[in-house]
Design a protein around this motif. Sequence first.
Motif, PDB file in Angstrom:
ATOM      1  N   ARG A 128       0.836  -1.206   0.000  1.00 12.71           N
ATOM      2  CA  ARG A 128       0.000   0.000   0.000  1.00 12.71           C
ATOM      3  C   ARG A 128       0.868   1.251   0.000  1.00 12.71           C
ATOM      4  O   ARG A 128       0.559   2.239  -0.680  1.00 12.71           O
ATOM      5  CB  ARG A 128      -0.943  -0.008   1.204  1.00 12.71           C
ATOM      6  N   ASP A 129       1.981   1.209   0.739  1.00 18.47           N
ATOM      7  CA  ASP A 129       2.897   2.350   0.761  1.00 18.47           C
ATOM      8  C   ASP A 129       3.459   2.617  -0.633  1.00 18.47           C
ATOM      9  O   ASP A 129       3.542   3.774  -1.073  1.00 18.47           O
ATOM     10  CB  ASP A 129       4.049   2.076   1.734  1.00 18.47           C
ATOM     11  N   GLY A 141      -3.839  -8.756  -7.099  1.00 16.76           N
ATOM     12  CA  GLY A 141      -4.300  -8.477  -5.746  1.00 16.76           C
ATOM     13  C   GLY A 141      -5.238  -7.290  -5.641  1.00 16.76           C
ATOM     14  O   GLY A 141      -6.203  -7.310  -4.875  1.00 16.76           O
ATOM     15  N   LEU A 142      -4.986  -6.250  -6.417  1.00 16.43           N
ATOM     16  CA  LEU A 142      -5.845  -5.062  -6.366  1.00 16.43           C
ATOM     17  C   LEU A 142      -7.251  -5.344  -6.890  1.00 16.43           C
ATOM     18  O   LEU A 142      -8.154  -4.533  -6.688  1.00 16.43           O
ATOM     19  CB  LEU A 142      -5.228  -3.922  -7.192  1.00 16.43           C
ATOM     20  N   MET A 182      -8.121  -5.231   0.976  1.00 18.12           N
ATOM     21  CA  MET A 182      -9.351  -4.563   0.552  1.00 18.12           C
ATOM     22  C   MET A 182      -9.201  -3.036   0.649  1.00 18.12           C
ATOM     23  O   MET A 182      -9.690  -2.296  -0.210  1.00 18.12           O
ATOM     24  CB  MET A 182     -10.537  -5.031   1.412  1.00 18.12           C
ATOM     25  N   GLN A 183      -8.496  -2.567   1.674  1.00 18.31           N
ATOM     26  CA  GLN A 183      -8.253  -1.127   1.792  1.00 18.31           C
ATOM     27  C   GLN A 183      -7.389  -0.627   0.643  1.00 18.31           C
ATOM     28  O   GLN A 183      -7.584   0.489   0.150  1.00 18.31           O
ATOM     29  CB  GLN A 183      -7.574  -0.831   3.136  1.00 18.31           C
ATOM     30  N   VAL A 234     -14.994  -4.152 -12.290  1.00 19.00           N
ATOM     31  CA  VAL A 234     -13.824  -3.268 -12.235  1.00 19.00           C
ATOM     32  C   VAL A 234     -13.355  -2.896 -13.636  1.00 19.00           C
ATOM     33  O   VAL A 234     -12.855  -1.780 -13.854  1.00 19.00           O
ATOM     34  CB  VAL A 234     -12.683  -3.930 -11.437  1.00 19.00           C
ATOM     35  N   SER A 235     -13.512  -3.802 -14.595  1.00 15.07           N
ATOM     36  CA  SER A 235     -13.033  -3.538 -15.958  1.00 15.07           C
ATOM     37  C   SER A 235     -13.773  -2.395 -16.630  1.00 15.07           C
ATOM     38  O   SER A 235     -13.339  -1.899 -17.673  1.00 15.07           O
ATOM     39  CB  SER A 235     -13.153  -4.800 -16.816  1.00 15.07           C
ATOM     40  N   THR A 236     -14.891  -1.958 -16.044  1.00 14.36           N
ATOM     41  CA  THR A 236     -15.651  -0.837 -16.626  1.00 14.36           C
ATOM     42  C   THR A 236     -15.232   0.510 -16.047  1.00 14.36           C
ATOM     43  O   THR A 236     -15.711   1.551 -16.510  1.00 14.36           O
ATOM     44  CB  THR A 236     -17.167  -1.031 -16.395  1.00 14.36           C
ATOM     45  N   LEU A 237     -14.357   0.509 -15.033  1.00 13.28           N
ATOM     46  CA  LEU A 237     -13.900   1.781 -14.478  1.00 13.28           C
ATOM     47  C   LEU A 237     -13.113   2.557 -15.535  1.00 13.28           C
ATOM     48  O   LEU A 237     -12.325   1.967 -16.285  1.00 13.28           O
ATOM     49  CB  LEU A 237     -13.020   1.548 -13.249  1.00 13.28           C
TER      50      LEU A 237
END
Length: 283
Positions: free
Chosen positions: A102-103, A121-122, A154-155, A196-199
């Motif tokens: 995350r960092d 993972g994301l 998840m964060q 997610v693929s539609t973002l």
Amino acid sequence: MSSFQQARIDLGSQLRQLRESAHLSGKELAERLRWQPSKVSRLENARQTASEDDVVVWAQAVSASPETTDELITQAIALLERHDGWKQRHRSGLAAIQEDLRDLEARTKLFRAFEPGILVGLLQTAEYARHVFSKVKRLYSAPDQIDAAVRVRMQRQEILYDRSRTFRFVVLEAALHTRLAPADVMRGQLDRLLAVSTLPNVEFGVVPFTRELPANPVHGFWIFNEALVTVGTLTKDLLFRDPDDVAFYTNAFEDFAEAAQFDEPGRDIIIKVLDQYRKHSSH
């Protein structure tokens, strides 16, 4: 005390001295690096092994001299190259590894990832991630922090909704079929990919089985901005910063991307595999 732990203590002490010389509190340094404050404490107190990337950004934040930075990098690499390096890293816990990622992601605007056999993972659902972490825990005898690791993963995914960042993901169709979780979990995971693929800032491509591959997909890799490539192996994570290495992996990514199907054609492949899971569950 092992020589490994003593070397980790020595490195943590040097990092603390640099922070204090820069007149920064642990919280102030964490804010500057976009880290969780607990990570600064873990590194300084030798509860976590500093990676090469950790010491590079730490040195930059405290305006360390090039000579000092080079020495820190040498120490970090030596620690991570120890025979028990991966075991030591996992003793810090699965959640700590997710915090490290995350960092790194917080400092990245352009993400490119290629994975031949696992879903990124994301993009993982909590249940898919739980099964992945369970397998990691069994393989490496990592501390039982699966719930915490899933929570941090998840964060991490909140970054997908930051329109200032661009994400380009390419997977082989095989990754959609690889059963790292039960069929019902796999169905939920593929539904997540469709969403997610539609973002607007996410490109998700699938290289179909029918497409000739441009190269042997030996391993997955991530490219962060134009500055860093990470390659995960079974025993350690490799980091490449040399411009020639970054350029090589960038070209390799573009080759796989050219062979992939994106947008509706890519989603059609996901739907086809999703239907197979549904048929399998109905029998």
